[in-house]
Scaffold this active site. Structure first.
Site, PDB file in Angstrom:
ATOM      1  N   HIS A 135      -0.224  10.799  -2.693  1.00 28.82           N
ATOM      2  CA  HIS A 135      -1.571  10.525  -2.172  1.00 28.82           C
ATOM      3  C   HIS A 135      -2.437  11.770  -2.068  1.00 28.82           C
ATOM      4  CE1 HIS A 135      -4.614   9.812   0.975  1.00 28.82           C
ATOM      5  NE2 HIS A 135      -4.640   8.580   0.492  1.00 28.82           N
ATOM      6  N   HIS A 179       0.829  -1.204   0.000  1.00 36.15           N
ATOM      7  CA  HIS A 179       0.000   0.000   0.000  1.00 36.15           C
ATOM      8  C   HIS A 179       0.869   1.262   0.000  1.00 36.15           C
ATOM      9  CE1 HIS A 179      -2.728   2.920   2.200  1.00 36.15           C
ATOM     10  NE2 HIS A 179      -3.441   2.587   1.141  1.00 36.15           N
TER      11      HIS A 179
HETATM   12  O1  G3P Z   1      -6.784   1.825  -2.621  1.00 36.65           O
HETATM   13  C1  G3P Z   1      -7.053   1.486  -1.303  1.00 36.65           C
HETATM   14  C2  G3P Z   1      -6.704   2.596  -0.345  1.00 36.65           C
HETATM   15  O2  G3P Z   1      -5.423   3.056  -0.667  1.00 36.65           O
HETATM   16  C3  G3P Z   1      -7.692   3.720  -0.354  1.00 36.65           C
HETATM   17  O3  G3P Z   1      -7.433   4.673   0.639  1.00 36.65           O
HETATM   18  O4  G3P Z   1      -6.631   6.869   1.401  1.00 36.65           O
HETATM   19  O5  G3P Z   1      -5.085   4.954   1.422  1.00 36.65           O
HETATM   20  O6  G3P Z   1      -5.774   5.975  -0.734  1.00 36.65           O
HETATM   21  P1  G3P Z   1      -6.172   5.657   0.682  1.00 36.65           P
HETATM   22 CA    CA Z   2      -4.599   4.611  -2.177  1.00 38.88          CA
END
Ligand code: G3P
Ligand code: CA
Length: 239
Positions: A47, A6
């Site tokens: 992000h 992630h």
């Molecule tokens: O794509 C899954 C997750 O990354 C969504 O939340 O805020 O971490 O981008 P965020």
């Molecule tokens: Ca994400």
């Protein structure tokens, strides 16, 4: 169960940077998830729509060119990657889940995606574009019918995964706090993969396995893979 890093291996390296991406590839993840924001002239791996939290810069990503953004520090002296660099580094080594955040001019994005895939010989099956903005996903799926799309949600809808099927999605991406067995079963019945974010704790990993989740997004791919392996060993010895 697939393991996606992630924002790269963001628990141990600055999120969405080269080091986080390369570390994830080094430990052999199934996929890498990154976030994309529009700059004035390109697509950047970051992000937030604002530079402030993760970089030395200030202001909105969309107010700067990629060249101007190359001057800011995204952590440990690293730069904010461009989408082209992402393809160079990944180069078919894993699945690539590109999450569209505040991403504009989708025609330009689609054309650039096609160009990169062709130039760098990226397998189309390795690309998964996701978003909380289902209108964008619908537009992209119409423009690029070959594209696998992942519909994000942080809710348990009344009709479970129907919204994702209606989009002709490949997968539905759910918040680990808003998913249950009925949601997972419904997604599978509709022929969709179901992936959960962001799953770092062993107890949560175990729960996702119990639900039958197909994949998880984790900030700690090394630890997550080790934990999954230990569970497999326990299963083997008790068989
Ligand atoms: O794509 C899954 C997750 O990354 C969504 O939340 O805020 O971490 O981008 P965020
Ligand atoms: Ca994400």
């Amino acid at each position: 169960m697939k393991v996606f890093a992630h924002r790269g291996a963001s628990g141990d390296f600055p999120e969405n940077t080269k080091s986080a991406i390369l570390e994830a590839l080094k430990v052999g993840v199934d996929g890498i998830e990154v976030d994309i924001q529009s700059s004035l002239d390109n697509y950047m791996v970051i992000h937030d729509s604002w530079l402030d939290r993760t970089t030395s810069g200030k202001g909105k990503v969309s107010d700067f060119t990629a060249y101007e953004l190359s001057k800011v520090d995204a952590g440990n002296g690293e730069k904010i990657p461009t989408i082209q660099q992402l393809f160079d580094w990944n180069n078919n080594k894993s699945l690539l889940n590109i999450e569209l955040k505040h991403t504009f001019e989708l025609e330009r994005f689609a054309a650039q995606l096609e160009r990169n895939i062709e130039a760098k010989k990226i397998s189309k099956a390795n690309i998964l574009v996701s978003s909380f903005d289902h209108h964008q996903l619908l537009w992209l799926k119409n423009r690029l019918p070959w594209l696998n799309i992942g519909a994000l949600t942080s809710s348990i809808p009344i009709n479970y995964a129907k919204f994702a099927k209606d989009l002709d999605a490949f997968s539905v991406h759910v918040d680990k706090n808003f998913v249950n067995k009925a949601f997972v079963d419904d997604a599978k019945k509709r022929g969709l993969k179901i992936y959960a974010y962001t799953v770092d704790k062993e107890q949560d990993i175990t729960l996702m396995l119990k639900y039958g989740i197909d994949g998880i997004f984790t900030n700690y791919p090394v630890q997550t893979k080790a934990y999954l392996l230990s569970l497999q060993k326990v299963q083997l010895t008790s068989a």
